[in-house]
Design a protein around this motif. Structure first.
Motif, PDB file in Angstrom:
ATOM      1  N   ASN A  59       0.830  -1.200   0.000  1.00 37.01           N
ATOM      2  CA  ASN A  59       0.000   0.000   0.000  1.00 37.01           C
ATOM      3  C   ASN A  59       0.867   1.252   0.000  1.00 37.01           C
ATOM      4  OD1 ASN A  59      -2.597  -1.349   0.183  1.00 37.01           O
ATOM      5  ND2 ASN A  59      -1.944  -1.958   2.223  1.00 37.01           N
ATOM      6  N   GLY A  60       0.350   2.303  -0.625  1.00 35.17           N
ATOM      7  CA  GLY A  60       1.069   3.568  -0.671  1.00 35.17           C
ATOM      8  C   GLY A  60       2.095   3.591  -1.791  1.00 35.17           C
ATOM      9  N   PRO A  61       2.864   4.680  -1.867  1.00 31.57           N
ATOM     10  CA  PRO A  61       3.817   4.832  -2.956  1.00 31.57           C
ATOM     11  C   PRO A  61       5.097   4.017  -2.746  1.00 31.57           C
ATOM     12  CG  PRO A  61       3.905   6.737  -1.519  1.00 31.57           C
ATOM     13  CD  PRO A  61       2.781   5.868  -1.023  1.00 31.57           C
ATOM     14  N   CYS A  62       5.571   3.418  -3.832  1.00 30.74           N
ATOM     15  CA  CYS A  62       6.878   2.757  -3.874  1.00 30.74           C
ATOM     16  C   CYS A  62       7.744   3.584  -4.819  1.00 30.74           C
ATOM     17  CB  CYS A  62       6.765   1.345  -4.427  1.00 30.74           C
ATOM     18  SG  CYS A  62       5.771   0.208  -3.452  1.00 30.74           S
TER      19      CYS A  62
ATOM     20  N   ASN B 147       0.452  -6.289  -6.077  1.00 27.64           N
ATOM     21  CA  ASN B 147      -0.416  -5.114  -6.096  1.00 27.64           C
ATOM     22  C   ASN B 147       0.324  -4.014  -5.338  1.00 27.64           C
ATOM     23  OD1 ASN B 147      -3.161  -6.041  -7.210  1.00 27.64           O
ATOM     24  ND2 ASN B 147      -2.625  -7.644  -5.748  1.00 27.64           N
ATOM     25  N   ILE B 148       0.494  -2.851  -5.978  1.00 26.70           N
ATOM     26  CA  ILE B 148       1.168  -1.737  -5.312  1.00 26.70           C
ATOM     27  C   ILE B 148       0.316  -0.483  -5.432  1.00 26.70           C
ATOM     28  CG2 ILE B 148       3.488  -2.662  -5.646  1.00 26.70           C
ATOM     29  CD1 ILE B 148       3.831  -0.676  -7.953  1.00 26.70           C
TER      30      ILE B 148
ATOM     31  N   GLN C  60      -3.122  -0.979 -14.525  1.00 25.74           N
ATOM     32  CA  GLN C  60      -3.635  -0.186 -13.419  1.00 25.74           C
ATOM     33  C   GLN C  60      -4.807  -0.926 -12.809  1.00 25.74           C
ATOM     34  OE1 GLN C  60      -4.378   3.887 -14.326  1.00 25.74           O
ATOM     35  NE2 GLN C  60      -4.607   4.431 -12.174  1.00 25.74           N
ATOM     36  N   GLY C  61      -4.916  -0.867 -11.468  1.00 21.24           N
ATOM     37  CA  GLY C  61      -5.991  -1.549 -10.748  1.00 21.24           C
ATOM     38  C   GLY C  61      -5.432  -2.250  -9.528  1.00 21.24           C
ATOM     39  N   GLY C  62      -6.054  -3.318  -9.149  1.00 20.48           N
ATOM     40  CA  GLY C  62      -5.564  -4.116  -8.037  1.00 20.48           C
ATOM     41  C   GLY C  62      -6.174  -3.743  -6.701  1.00 20.48           C
ATOM     42  N   THR C  63      -5.653  -4.358  -5.646  1.00 14.86           N
ATOM     43  CA  THR C  63      -6.226  -4.224  -4.316  1.00 14.86           C
ATOM     44  C   THR C  63      -5.445  -3.301  -3.396  1.00 14.86           C
ATOM     45  OG1 THR C  63      -4.980  -6.171  -3.575  1.00 14.86           O
ATOM     46  CG2 THR C  63      -7.223  -6.554  -4.413  1.00 14.86           C
ATOM     47  N   ALA C  64      -4.291  -2.800  -3.811  1.00 19.07           N
ATOM     48  CA  ALA C  64      -3.495  -1.918  -2.944  1.00 19.07           C
ATOM     49  C   ALA C  64      -4.117  -0.527  -2.914  1.00 19.07           C
ATOM     50  CB  ALA C  64      -2.060  -1.824  -3.452  1.00 19.07           C
ATOM     51  N   THR C  65      -3.869   0.177  -1.826  1.00 18.19           N
ATOM     52  CA  THR C  65      -4.354   1.567  -1.719  1.00 18.19           C
ATOM     53  C   THR C  65      -3.253   2.511  -2.176  1.00 18.19           C
ATOM     54  OG1 THR C  65      -3.690   1.659   0.602  1.00 18.19           O
ATOM     55  CG2 THR C  65      -5.955   1.038   0.142  1.00 18.19           C
ATOM     56  N   PRO C  66      -3.632   3.613  -2.852  1.00 17.64           N
ATOM     57  CA  PRO C  66      -2.611   4.543  -3.384  1.00 17.64           C
ATOM     58  C   PRO C  66      -1.763   5.208  -2.329  1.00 17.64           C
ATOM     59  CG  PRO C  66      -4.782   5.029  -4.302  1.00 17.64           C
ATOM     60  CD  PRO C  66      -4.961   3.985  -3.255  1.00 17.64           C
TER      61      PRO C  66
END
Length: 172
Positions: A114-117, A130-131, A166-172
């Protein structure tokens, strides 16, 4: 008085043990094989990459339109804190990316970050990641699925065998 030590015969003293010769020969052969002395076969001709799957962002060269032709800028991407390194096959992990660099060198990995990498690099097969977001995503291997929740990362899909959408289960 010290006991006398048996002395080696002059003929044996000047001759190296047979084991040393065998060890040296084995080491030399190993060095040649490791150096890739070649088999006399011509080098393999590069095959064109496979067509991208539906929803996959990939150009015929294996990179997204936003990706650079060279990967030198991978070194320039600055992550915060210690990088996250996943090197055990079958790892399953949910974590906050915290603007870190992420390196996956394993297969069949299930990650939700989750969040930015800063940077995601995946080497292996059969992983689903998922990122939240990333500046750049680099994949090498087959059956890798990467989904990013937001942003427009630079994408390098070596060989075109991964799906990056783009998509997935991670939160931005």
């Amino acid at each position: 008085m010290q006991p006398a030590l048996p002395s080696a015969s002059p003929a044996r003293a000047n001759r190296p043990a047979p084991r040393i010769g065998a060890i040296l020969a084995t080491a030399g052969l190993t060095a040649l094989l490791a150096a890739g002395c070649g088999s006399g076969e011509p080098a393999a001709t590069p095959q064109p990459p496979a067509a991208p799957a539906a929803g996959q962002q990939s150009t015929p060269g294996g990179s997204s339109p936003a990706a650079d032709t060279e990967e030198a800028d991978t070194q320039e991407i600055q992550g915060q804190g210690e990088p996250l390194i996943v090197s055990e096959d079958g790892t399953s992990l949910t974590d906050n990316c915290k603007s870190r660099k992420v390196l996956v060198t394993a297969s069949n990995v299930q990650l939700t970050l989750n969040g930015p990498c800063a940077l995601l690099t995946v080497n292996g097969n059969g992983s689903v990641i998922n990122i939240g977001s990333a500046q750049k995503i680099v994949t090498t291997g087959g059956g890798i699925v990467v989904r990013y929740a937001s942003g427009s990362p630079r994408i390098v899909n070596k060989g075109g065998a991964s799906v990056i959408t783009q998509g997935g289960t991670a939160t931005p």
